[in-house]
Write an enzyme that holds these catalytic residues in place. Structure first.
Site, short mmCIF file in Angstrom:
data_model
loop_
_atom_site.label_atom_id
_atom_site.label_comp_id
_atom_site.label_asym_id
_atom_site.label_seq_id
_atom_site.Cartn_x
_atom_site.Cartn_y
_atom_site.Cartn_z
N ARG A 310 -42.10 12.04 -12.37
CA ARG A 310 -42.07 12.17 -13.83
C ARG A 310 -41.72 13.60 -14.24
O ARG A 310 -41.01 13.82 -15.21
CB ARG A 310 -43.40 11.73 -14.45
CG ARG A 310 -43.34 11.59 -15.96
CD ARG A 310 -44.56 10.88 -16.54
NE ARG A 310 -44.49 9.44 -16.44
CZ ARG A 310 -43.87 8.64 -17.31
NH1 ARG A 310 -43.27 9.15 -18.37
NH2 ARG A 310 -43.84 7.35 -17.13
N GLU A 712 -49.63 9.68 -24.45
CA GLU A 712 -49.31 10.94 -23.79
C GLU A 712 -48.30 11.81 -24.52
O GLU A 712 -48.44 13.03 -24.53
CB GLU A 712 -48.78 10.65 -22.37
CG GLU A 712 -49.79 9.98 -21.48
CD GLU A 712 -49.16 9.51 -20.17
OE1 GLU A 712 -48.38 8.54 -20.20
OE2 GLU A 712 -49.45 10.11 -19.14
N1 LUZ Z 1 -49.14 6.43 -13.60
C1 LUZ Z 1 -48.23 5.94 -12.74
C2 LUZ Z 1 -48.74 7.08 -14.72
O1 LUZ Z 1 -48.63 5.38 -11.73
N2 LUZ Z 1 -46.92 6.04 -13.02
C3 LUZ Z 1 -46.46 6.66 -14.13
O2 LUZ Z 1 -45.26 6.75 -14.34
C4 LUZ Z 1 -47.40 7.22 -15.01
N3 LUZ Z 1 -46.99 7.88 -16.09
C5 LUZ Z 1 -47.89 8.42 -16.88
C6 LUZ Z 1 -49.23 8.27 -16.59
N4 LUZ Z 1 -49.66 7.62 -15.53
MO1 MOS Z 2 -52.48 8.38 -17.00
S1 MOS Z 2 -51.97 10.29 -16.78
O1 MOS Z 2 -53.77 7.85 -16.25
O2 MOS Z 2 -51.61 7.62 -18.12
#
Ligand code: LUZ
Ligand code: MOS
Length: 766
Positions: A310, A712
């Protein structure tokens, strides 16, 4: 009477303020319950020469001392199975559990912990990204995203900028620490109440570690008192320790970390060290860039490769880069495994390029907003990301126009310049930054959800999904959607406790997408129930037109005399032996992703532009945010009040990471800032003095009711605050590009200002 789009109160709003809402550790002790805690490694890295538990076993009130020997398996992990629950012969991070202690009371646990004798042989730990790079200590598979020819374009660029962006981690600081309650059931089965974002993962890992089938483990999550990613994976450890104690003692077992242990033992937002080389022309347009990202993954992989993914897909943020090369390497260190944290690498990527924007502006002596606009993703051209996804439905150019107008940016920028020329005591800075946050898990198969909708004889409805409520209001959004789908009042719909018994194989409530995915599944279930009920209505009324469900009524659009209440139709359907329950399913359409070929990892992007102005005390470095304006494209909000809360909260939480939250470690990696007295999260006084939060009217046709995910993305709007500090520093940087680390604490700001002053005084060339 559409309910979607209205400010239906959060389903826990009253309970949260009255204290009625139950969290795991609020549940009254069960008969025979044992208390569980653990002894953790005091060393970042050490060999365990021997462990003597005899004295601890004799402590009155101790029920069981459990080690890796008591586990059926000891290996798990969300991406790579590289993590052990209980240390075997080597500890690889400070805070790592070694012995699980089950006792009658806290006093016995304290005494038992003191009586355990472990002979450690401390080993040389790797504590920083620099040390990891020197030792080439990396997790497998460094990644690369590439487009065009960055080398050639850089060679021909008019201007080149090089630098390193560095950020520290961030503690999740949920108000409810990690907690779980485990109950032994018949035939070796277990029920776990867990404060987790991911009941399925807790179920799967516990079954695996304890030698059970998944169908023997039920995990329930009523709510969390905050999570922020910190309970996406790392709620599993306490739940597994409680489950182990319950299995071995055959007694209910409770664990609830105290704040200090929680801060010591759990992973944080990833520190990053991002090197960049950027080529641009004299109008500020970037022609090429190379980004080399390093993160501190900690001792085990956890979600670090996905977080890096990400970061790599967000280092472009709102800006088109024709020739680009992005490398990502996750370092293996002896820190607690770093993990998901709201934004999930996105903030670390986006802050890097927003920092670059400030630096290009400084080099060219241009307004940074003009530089950003010159690089902003276009509508019909310059709209493809480095990984090949087209930025569709792009509102960034509009936001970049409207927000600066609303914030009166130009006038205030001139005012800031005038102020800095005249004030000898203070310094001001102002900056406008953007966010483009990709929505969908970047692991394709996680983008699925199921929902169970039950309509009862009186027409009231229960909904169960895999979404977990952590205060973000997902239950309320699902309640609203179901109410509209069935055309009934929201008061007739209750969203039930999340349980693996009702919803199987669910994804974590994460990636901002719980309402999208689980709401989509609930819609699917409702539509199939409605279709059956409509058939019953046609049969019993001989209706010929479209059957409408609204206002608690059902009628024939072609003949309004054919009308009855939803409740009456439920009764007829029941007596006609038609099923009034349904399980729905949703799989995000259109997404695809491959590290080698790229693709469309995201269903859509949530976007925004923010402007912040800061005031800095030249003598102390103390910083105040004078004003922040935030304008986002969050589609059509399902619940505007809930979304406003998410934007506001995320912004402030991001500000904390960027400006005040300073994780300090001792020479052996021991966390020194492990309580609120030494770790400064934002409080009410840190709010911008003027804080305007708004969004534009804009449909998102690919998602639930035209909405967009909001959890987020607004955290990244706070980058405007950090960039405003950087802008302020550019006034005292003696013609050099002002550098700044995250967090920009008062100390950091003061150091940067003093450095510049010293450089001026000594005529030093830096
Ligand atoms: N968790 C995950 C996440 O496993 N994959 C993601 O792309 C993600 N993005 C944001 C927060 N949690
Ligand atoms: Mo998440 S960073 O648990 O969306």
């Amino acid at each position: 009477m559409a309910v979607v789009g209205k400010n239906v109160p959060h389903d826990s709003a009253r309970g949260h303020v009255s204290g009625e809402s139950l969290y795991v550790d609020d549940i009254a002790p069960a008969r025979g319950e044992v208390l569980v805690d653990f002894l953790w490694s005091p060393h970042a890295r050490a060999r365990i020469r021997s462990a003597d538990l005899d004295a601890a076993r004799k402590v009155p009130g101790v029920v069981a001392l459990l080690t890796h020997r008591d586990l059926h398996h000891n290996l798990f992990g969300p991406i790579y199975k590289d993590e052990i629950l209980l240390a075997v012969d080597e500890c690889t991070f400070r805070g790592q559990p070694i012995v699980v202690i089950a006792a009658e009371n806290a006093e016995a646990i304290r005494k038992a912990r003191a009586a355990i004798v472990i002979d450690y042989e401390p080993l040389e730990p790797i504590l920083t990204i620099d040390q990891a790079i020197a030792a080439q200590s990396f997790f497998p598979d460094p990644r690369i995203i590439r487009r065009g020819d960055a080398d050639a374009a850089l060679a021909n660029a008019e201007h080149i900028l090089e630098g390193i962006f560095e950020n520290k981690g961030q503690d999740h600081f949920y108000l409810e620490s990690q907690a779980a309650l485990a109950f032994p059931e018949e035939h070796g089965a277990l029920t776990i109440l867990s404060s987790t974002q991911n009941p399925t993962e807790v179920q799967e890992v516990i079954a695996h570690l304890l030698g059970l089938q998944m169908n023997q483990v039920v995990v329930e999550t009523k709510r969390m008192g905050g999570a922020f990613g910190g309970k996406e994976c790392q709620a599993t450890h306490p739940a597994a320790m409680a489950a182990l104690a319950a299995q071995k003692t055959r007694r209910p077992a409770r664990i609830a970390y105290n704040k200090d242990d929680d801060m010591h033992a759990t992973g944080k937002r990833h520190p990053f060290q991002n090197r960049y080389r950027v080529g641009f022309n004299s109008s500020g347009e970037i022609v090429a860039a190379q980004f080399d990202l390093y993160s501190d993954g900690g001792a085990y992989a956890d979600l670090s490769p996905a977080v890096m993914g990400r970061a790599m897909t967000h280092v472009d943020n709102a800006y088109f880069i024709p020739n680009v090369e992005i490398r990502g390497t996750v370092c293996r260190t002896n820190m607690p495994p770093n993990t998901a944290f709201r934004g999930f690498g996105g903030p670390q990527g986006a802050t890097t390029i927003e920092s670059v924007m400030e630096e290009i502006a400084a080099v060219l002596k241009k307004d940074a907003l003009d530089v950003r606009r010159a690089n902003c993703y276009g509508i019909d051209s310059r709209n493809t990301t480095p990984y090949g996804q087209i930025v569709e439905n792009n509102t960034l150019p509009r936001l970049f126009k409207e927000l600066p107008e609303r914030a009166d940016y130009k006038r205030r920028l001139a005012e800031v310049k005038r102020f800095n020329e005249s004030s000898e005591t203070h310094l001001k800075g102002i900056s406008t930054t953007a966010v483009k946050f990709g929505i969908s898990f970047n692991t394709k198969f996680l983008n699925q959800a199921n929902a169970l909708v039950n309509v009862y004889l009186d027409g009231s409805v229960q909904v169960s999904t895999g979404a977990t409520e952590m205060g973000q209001g997902v239950n309320t959004k699902i309640q609203q959607v179901v109410a509209d789908e069935l055309g009934i009042e929201p008061e007739r719909v209750i969203v039930m406790v999340t349980s693996t018994e009702k919803n199987n194989n669910t994804s974590a409530t994460a990636a901002s997408s719980a309402a999208d995915l689980n709401g989509g599944a609930a819609v699917d279930a409702c539509r199939r129930i409605r279709e059956r009920m409509a058939q019953v209505f046609r049969t019993s009324t001989a209706a010929k037109g479209e059957i409408v469900f609204a206002d608690g009524q059902v009628w024939d659009a072609a003949d309004l005399t054919k009308k009855m209440t939803f409740d009456d139709l439920v009764g007829i359907a029941y007596r006609s032996r038609v099923s009034l329950g349904e399980r729905g399913f949703y799989a995000t359409p259109r997404i695809s992703w491959d590290w080698t070929t790229g693709g469309n990892p995201f269903l859509y992007f949530t976007m925004g532009v923010a402007c912040s102005e800061v005031l800095i005390d030249r003598f102390t470095g103390e910083m105040k945010v004078l004003r922040s304006d935030v304008l986002m494209d969050i589609g059509r909000p399902i619940n505007p009040g809930v979304d406003r809360g998410q934007i506001t909260g995320a912004f402030i939480q991001g500000m904390g990471w960027l400006t005040t939250e300073d994780l300090q470690y001792g020479a052996q990696g021991e966390l020194l800032s492990h309580s609120p007295t030494t770790y400064k999260i934002p409080n009410i006084h840190d709010l911008p003095e003027v804080f305007n939060v708004d969004w534009i009217e804009h449909d998102n046709p690919v998602n639930l009711y035209g909405s967009k995910a909001v959890g987020e993305p607004p955290l990244l709007m706070s980058i405007s605050v950090w960039c405003a500090v950087k802008h302020a520093l550019s006034f005292v940087s003696n013609g050099e590009v002002a550098r700044l680390r995250v967090p920009a604490t008062s100390e950091e700001i003061l150091m940067r200002m003093s450095h510049s002053r010293a450089a001026v005084a000594q005529g030093v060339q830096r």
